[in-house]
Structure formats: structure tokens, C-alpha cells
Write a protein that holds these residues in place. Structure first.
Motif, PDB file in Angstrom:
ATOM      1  N   PRO A  74       0.822  -1.165   0.019  1.00 49.25           N
ATOM      2  CA  PRO A  74      -0.230   0.009   0.029  1.00 49.25           C
ATOM      3  C   PRO A  74       0.760   1.169  -0.038  1.00 49.25           C
ATOM      4  O   PRO A  74       2.161   1.116   0.068  1.00 49.25           O
ATOM      5  N   ASN A  75       0.181   2.392  -0.108  1.00 50.78           N
ATOM      6  CA  ASN A  75       1.033   3.623  -0.236  1.00 50.78           C
ATOM      7  C   ASN A  75       1.611   3.896   1.164  1.00 50.78           C
ATOM      8  O   ASN A  75       1.127   3.503   2.210  1.00 50.78           O
ATOM      9  N   GLY A  76       2.744   4.211   1.077  1.00 50.81           N
ATOM     10  CA  GLY A  76       3.710   4.574   2.241  1.00 50.81           C
ATOM     11  C   GLY A  76       4.370   3.403   2.936  1.00 50.81           C
ATOM     12  O   GLY A  76       4.653   3.376   4.003  1.00 50.81           O
TER      13      GLY A  76
ATOM     14  N   LYS B 231       8.338   0.995  -0.317  1.00 50.66           N
ATOM     15  CA  LYS B 231       8.960   0.503  -1.569  1.00 50.66           C
ATOM     16  C   LYS B 231       9.977   1.585  -2.270  1.00 50.66           C
ATOM     17  O   LYS B 231      10.827   1.216  -2.462  1.00 50.66           O
ATOM     18  N   THR B 232       9.433   2.766  -2.482  1.00 52.81           N
ATOM     19  CA  THR B 232      10.536   3.594  -3.084  1.00 52.81           C
ATOM     20  C   THR B 232      11.754   3.903  -2.118  1.00 52.81           C
ATOM     21  O   THR B 232      12.772   3.958  -2.821  1.00 52.81           O
TER      22      THR B 232
ATOM     23  N   GLN C  33      10.525   7.354 -11.307  1.00 53.17           N
ATOM     24  CA  GLN C  33       9.295   7.420 -11.366  1.00 53.17           C
ATOM     25  C   GLN C  33       8.755   8.484 -12.374  1.00 53.17           C
ATOM     26  O   GLN C  33       7.989   7.946 -13.082  1.00 53.17           O
TER      27      GLN C  33
ATOM     28  N   GLU D  18       7.989   2.238 -10.660  1.00 53.50           N
ATOM     29  CA  GLU D  18       6.727   2.288 -11.376  1.00 53.50           C
ATOM     30  C   GLU D  18       6.608   2.584 -12.911  1.00 53.50           C
ATOM     31  O   GLU D  18       6.289   3.804 -13.418  1.00 53.50           O
TER      32      GLU D  18
ATOM     33  N   THR E 152       2.952   3.514 -14.779  1.00 51.60           N
ATOM     34  CA  THR E 152       2.266   4.918 -14.135  1.00 51.60           C
ATOM     35  C   THR E 152       1.774   5.736 -15.379  1.00 51.60           C
ATOM     36  O   THR E 152       2.590   6.260 -16.237  1.00 51.60           O
TER      37      THR E 152
ATOM     38  N   HIS F 208       2.043  -0.181  -8.957  1.00 44.54           N
ATOM     39  CA  HIS F 208       0.743  -0.113  -8.504  1.00 44.54           C
ATOM     40  C   HIS F 208      -0.081  -0.953  -9.092  1.00 44.54           C
ATOM     41  O   HIS F 208      -1.131  -1.367  -8.692  1.00 44.54           O
TER      42      HIS F 208
ATOM     43  N   TYR G 142      -4.344  -4.610   2.028  1.00 49.61           N
ATOM     44  CA  TYR G 142      -4.770  -3.783   0.793  1.00 49.61           C
ATOM     45  C   TYR G 142      -6.389  -3.450   1.089  1.00 49.61           C
ATOM     46  O   TYR G 142      -6.647  -1.913   0.605  1.00 49.61           O
TER      47      TYR G 142
END
Lengths: 254, 332
Positions: free
Chosen positions: A37-39, A42-43, A85, A175, A178, A207, A246
């Protein structure tokens, strides 16, 4: 034999544990997905592997060689190259020149080489190679186009072409799908698969679940900086912890 | 990147270059003594500003470049005075001194970027200037060094060439300037120059494919410092003296103005800047006795050029050239 091994990796920003004791490994010649999930961190994980950040603790090995804490250009030299990204390109250079700059890691022109012109022979070879790469990424007709004027999908492809020019053994894709429409996504998935056939292992953050499930041999799921699950796409799809992360939940437990 | 030049255009190029060469050679004939001296200084400043542009290729603007010129001047003056080196050799020594200082400074300075680099380079330059002021031995303190030997005169085909006269020294500096510009152009038009471009326009992208950006910035700074040092050496052996205030930040602002008014996208931009501003300065301001207005004039010009000609004088060259070539084809 794993091409990348992450052991007990932690990255703290002040009090925030962006990555917390993460461990996983990427098998050679595989396409490996990193989702969450966001945050989930991963990045940040990407940035630590590629040398953009120094990890707070933990170790990273590339084909048995420790790379944790090395600066980005050293990591790239050792064979791990990342993409960004947002389409990051040399916008005012031509498409071909963009890829040529990617070849720099093998081009090392010194001052004297530049003054006495001792680079033309090598340059001709690299140009051939760059043209071959443009062919591979479907950019050959636009070789002399200013890179900033390419349509979005092709800009992403060019980003991968620049990265490939540095001859990586492992490519980190941040990503890659995207902002792409269905057709562009299919083209990109095909490119990724063909890149693997050329002997480049791939680790990607994404994502777009359809793309991830369709593409990856193995998936690592992160949540709150920690490893949540790892396995094949089918295992991940039906993994209860993943579904909970999720879709929310956890509050309703008795 | 190499333009394919058709036969007719090649002829036109040749003609233009010949015209420029004739102009540069014939120029002293039309000038008064003091204007000839200014011609020498302009030639020296061309080297300075072209070397400055070389540093800006990697995207960093320094405020210490004039001090690098000073390092060349002091280095060359000391090498010829104390070590008794022949002047052409001491000039090279001066360039190497400046390159060395640039190399040492580049380590701390390139830990910074952008504005911080600008301020850092200014501070570093001031430190060096204070060292020149502070140490009478060997730098001569605030008064600097005097009686620096000039270029040795020599006899050539029965002609005695005396370099205290501005005209021979002009031709000597012109030759040095041409060599310097040619060398810098060779570097710029090579994979090394292209990677400077990459460092400028995409620091992270460049690093991600293995380009050592910091090392390249350092290399550009060392190269630029060397040529700035050469220009300083040329200056000191012409005027015969050197003192710390010759390289203060006011002089740096002139260099910045030349570069900005001329534009830094091309090699000829800064040259256009320094030449046209010198002409305006020396002919218009001096002739009309408006010397006092010089700083005001420069300030206003800088603002005006940023507002109305943000890409510099060089952005006028391509339209002018196409207009000329249209006139040419019409008359032919």
C-alpha cells in the motif's frame, strides 16, 4: 543463485522507520515485483538499493558483493541501474544522444583523449550499440528527435533504454506503468519480458496489479516498512495478510 | 552533431573566417595607443570569460574565478622573479598553480550546489585574496608584486620585437587565446563535454547510469582554473605589477556580466559579451567622459539583458546569420 540479496535493511528518517528490518532476495533472470500500500516504503527501499540513500543499518549484496552504502554511480558501475518514477531524460538532447550518455560508464574519456580526439573510434562502436538499443526499444525512427518531445509511453521506453545502455545485470524499475493507457502498458510489459531474455534481471515497484500479476515470477509485499509476504503471483493473490493490508481490516478482530 | 556543409556554404564559412582573421590582424592599425592597450586587455579577458563558461557547462556558477586568474598571475610572477624561469614557461607554471588551487578548492566546494556553491566559491576566493594581502613574503602584501619581468624581446628577420609595445603583445595574447579556445572547444565537443552537459541537465539521471558527477564537476573546475590562470599570467607580464585588489569581487561581477550579456549556451556567446561591452565601455563611456557612471551602466545593462535578452547576445546570431545568407543568395 540470487542476483540481489537484502538483509535486515533499516532506513530511518528521524523517528520514522520507512524501512524496518526488511529482507528478501531476487533470483537471477527473474522479474521480481515489490508491492504494498501507499507509504509502505517501496520507493525508499529502491532508493537505498540504488545508492541514493545510505541505509541506517542492514546489508545489501549484489552477486555476493556488498553494495550497501556505496554512492549511486558506484552501484551503477557494479551493474545495478535504476529508472525514475517520472520520466527523467535529457530533454534538450536527441533520443540517440540520451542513449549515448547512458553508455558513458564504459566510455571514460579523459582530458587528453578529448583534446587529441582519441575517442572517435570507440564512439563509432558505441553509436552502433546505441542504435541497436533504440531498435530494441522501438525508438529507432525517432533517433534524432528531441527527447522532451516524445509521447509519454516512448519517454518511459527511452528511460529504460538509457538505463540499458549502462549494461546492467539488474534493473530497478520505479513504477514503469504509471500514467500509461492499456495499450502502452502491454507494450511496456512486452519490453520488460524481452529485456529479461537479454539477461537483465528486473526488480520493479508498481501499483498496477494486472501488470504486476501478469509479469512477475515472484512478488514481495511490504507494509509499514516490513516484509508482509513473499511468493508467486497466485500465492500473493490469495494471501490473507495481503488482502487485509490492501482492503483494510484488522480493526474488526475480536 | 556535425553539420554537413554544402560547397557554397563552405565557401561562405571560409570567407567569414578570413574576414575575421584580417580584421583581427588589421585592428591595431586603426587604434590609438591607449586603445591598443585595451585591445590587449580584451584579448586576455576573452580567455578569462571563455574559461569561466567552461565551468558553467556543468551547471555551477562560481564567484571565485577571478581569484583563479590571480593565482595564475601570482604564480607566474613569482616563478619568473624568484625562480628566474623564462616568461613563457612561468606562464605555464602560473596556469598549473591556478589549476592546483582549483583542484584543492574543488573538494570542499563541490559538496555544495547552486546558491551555496556560489557563496562558498566567493568565500574561498576571499580567503585566498586575504592570504595574498597578509603574507608580504612572498606575495608582497596589499601592494602586491612589482617589477615583474616582461616577455623577453627577440629579433626576427631583422625586426626587433619588443613586448612592452602593445601591438606585439596583442598578437602574442591573440595566439595564446586562439590555442586556449581551441583546446576548450575540443574538450566541449567530445564525450567528456557531453557528459558535462549530462551533469548539468540531469544530475541524478547521470549518476544512475554511473557518471561520477562530482568528479566531472571537479575536472571542469580544474580545467577552467588552468585557463583562467593563463589569462592572469598574460596580464601580469604585460602590466608588470600585480596586487590583491585587482582580483576582487567587483572584477568578478564584470566577468559575470560579460557571460550573462553574451550568453553561455555557445562558445562565442561570452566572447560577444566581453567584446561588445568593452567597446561600449571604452568608446562610448570614455569618449563622453562618463567613466563615473560605469557601475550604474553595467548594473542597468545586466538587468536589461536578463529582462529583454535572457539568452544573451548569442541568441541574435542565428537570425542574423540566416538574414546574411539570404542577402548573399539574392545578390548571387
Amino acid at each position: 543463485m540470487s542476483i540481489l540479496e537484502v538483509r535486515d535493511l533499516t532506513m530511518r528518517f528521524g523517528g520514522l522507520h520507512a524501512v524496518d528490518g526488511l529482507g528478501f532476495s531476487v533470483a537471477k533472470d527473474s522479474i521480481h515485483g515489490l508491492i504494498g500500500p501507499n507509504g509502505a516504503g517501496k520507493t525508499t527501499t529502491f532508493n537505498v538499493i540504488s545508492g541514493f540513500y545510505r541505509p541506517t543499518s542492514g546489508r545489501i549484496f549484489h552477486e555476493g558483493v556488498e553494495i550497501s552504502g556505496l554512492p549511486m554511480e558506484k552501484v551503477a558501475d557494479l551493474g545495478i541501474v535504476r529508472t525514475f518514477q517520472h520520466a527523467t531524460l535529457f530533454r534538450e538532447l536527441s533520443v540517440l544522444e540520451n542513449v549515448l550518455i547512458g553508455c558513458y560508464s564504459r566510455r571514460r574519456t579523459g582530458l587528453m583523449d578529448a583534446i587529441f580526439g582519441r575517442w572517435h573510434k570507440q564512439d563509432a562502436l558505441l553509436r552502433e550499440e546505441a542504435e541497436e538499443l533504440l531498435e530494441f526499444f522501438g525508438l529507432a525512427e525517432r533517433a534524432d528527435f528531441p527527447a522532451g518531445n516524445l509521447p509519454h509511453g516512448l519517454q518511459r521506453a527511452l528511460g529504460m533504454a538509457i538505463a540499458s545502455a549502462a549494461r546492467p545485470s539488474l534493473m530497478l524499475l520505479d513504477e514503469p506503468f504509471t500514467g500509461m493507457n492499456a495499450e502502452e502498458t502491454l507494450v511496456m510489459m512486452d519490453l520488460t519480458r524481452r529485456l529479461r531474455e537479454r539477461g537483465v534481471s528486473i526488480l520493479l515497484v508498481e501499483h498496477d496489479m494486472r501488470a504486476v500479476m501478469g509479469l512477475c515470477d515472484c512478488i514481495t509485499v511490504m507494509n509499514f516498512g516490513k516484509l508482509l509476504a513473499q511468493g508467486s503471483p497466485d500465492e500473493i493473490r490469495s494471501h490473507p495478510e495481503v488482502i487485509k493490508a490492501y482492503l483494510g481490516g484488522g480493526h474488526t478482530e475480536a | 552533431m556535425l553539420a554537413i556543409v554544402p560547397e557554397a556554404a563552405r565557401f561562405r564559412y571560409l570567407l567569414a573566417w578570413t574576414a575575421l582573421a584580417v580584421l583581427l590582424c588589421a585592428l591595431p592599425l586603426f587604434l590609438s595607443y591607449s586603445q591598443k592597450e585595451i585591445l590587449v586587455f580584451t584579448t586576455i579577458n576573452v580567455i578569462l570569460v571563455v574559461s569561466y563558461r567552461h565551468l558553467t557547462l556543468t551547471g555551477e556558477w562560481s564567484l571565485g574565478h577571478v581569484v583563479m586568474m590571480g593565482c595564475g598571475a601570482y604564480g607566474s610572477a613569482l616563478a619568473s622573479k624568484q625562480l628566474g624561469l623564462a616568461v613563457p614557461l612561468s606562464m605555464l607554471t602560473g596556469g598549473v598553480c591556478a589549476a592546483l588551487v582549483g583542484w584543492l578548492l574543488s573538494y570542499p566546494l563541490f559538496r555544495m550546489k547552486g546558491f551555496y556553491f556560489l557563496i562558498g566559491s566567493f568565500a574561498a576566493g576571499e580567503v585566498i585574496r586575504l592570504l595574498w594581502k597578509r603574507f608580504r613574503d612572498p606575495f608582497g602584501g596589499p601592494k602586491g608584486l612589482k617589477r615583474v619581468p616582461g616577455l623577453e624581446e627577440f629579433e626576427f628577420a631583422g625586426l626587433r620585437i619588443d613586448f612592452f609595445d602593445p601591438v606585439p603583445y596583442y598578437f602574442f595574447s591573440l595566439a595564446v587565446a586562439i590555442v586556449c579556445i581551441w583546446l576548450l572547444w575540443r574538450i566541449e565537443r567530445s564525450p567528456l563535454g557531453w557528459s558535462y552537459h549530462a551533469v548539468h541537465w540531469g544530475d541524478d539521471l547521470a549518476r544512475s547510469v554511473g557518471i561520477p558527477t562530482r568528479r566531472l564537476r571537479r575536472r571542469a573546475m580544474v580545467t577552467a582554473s588552468f585557463f583562467a590562470g593563463i589569462s592572469g599570467a598574460l596580464l601580469v607580464h604585460y602590466v608588470g605589477t600585480v596586487n590583491p585588489s585587482r582580483f576582487n569581487v567587483e572584477e568578478m561581477v564584470y566577468v559575470l556580466t560579460w557571460a550573462i550579456v553574451g550568453g553561455v549556451a555557445t562558445l562565442y556567446g561570452p566572447i560577444l559579451g566581453v567584446v561588445s561591452l568593452t567597446i561600449v565601455n571604452e568608446i562610448i563611456l570614455r569618449e563622453f567622459g562618463l567613466d563615473q557612471w560605469r557601475p550604474l551602466f553595467y548594473g542597468a545593462l545586466l538587468i536589461a539583458s536578463v529582462l529583454f535578452l535572457p539568452k544573451g547576445l548569442e541568441s541574435l546570431v542565428a537570425p542574423a546569420r540566416s538574414m546574411l545568407s539570404r542577402l548573399w543568395t539574392r545578390s548571387a
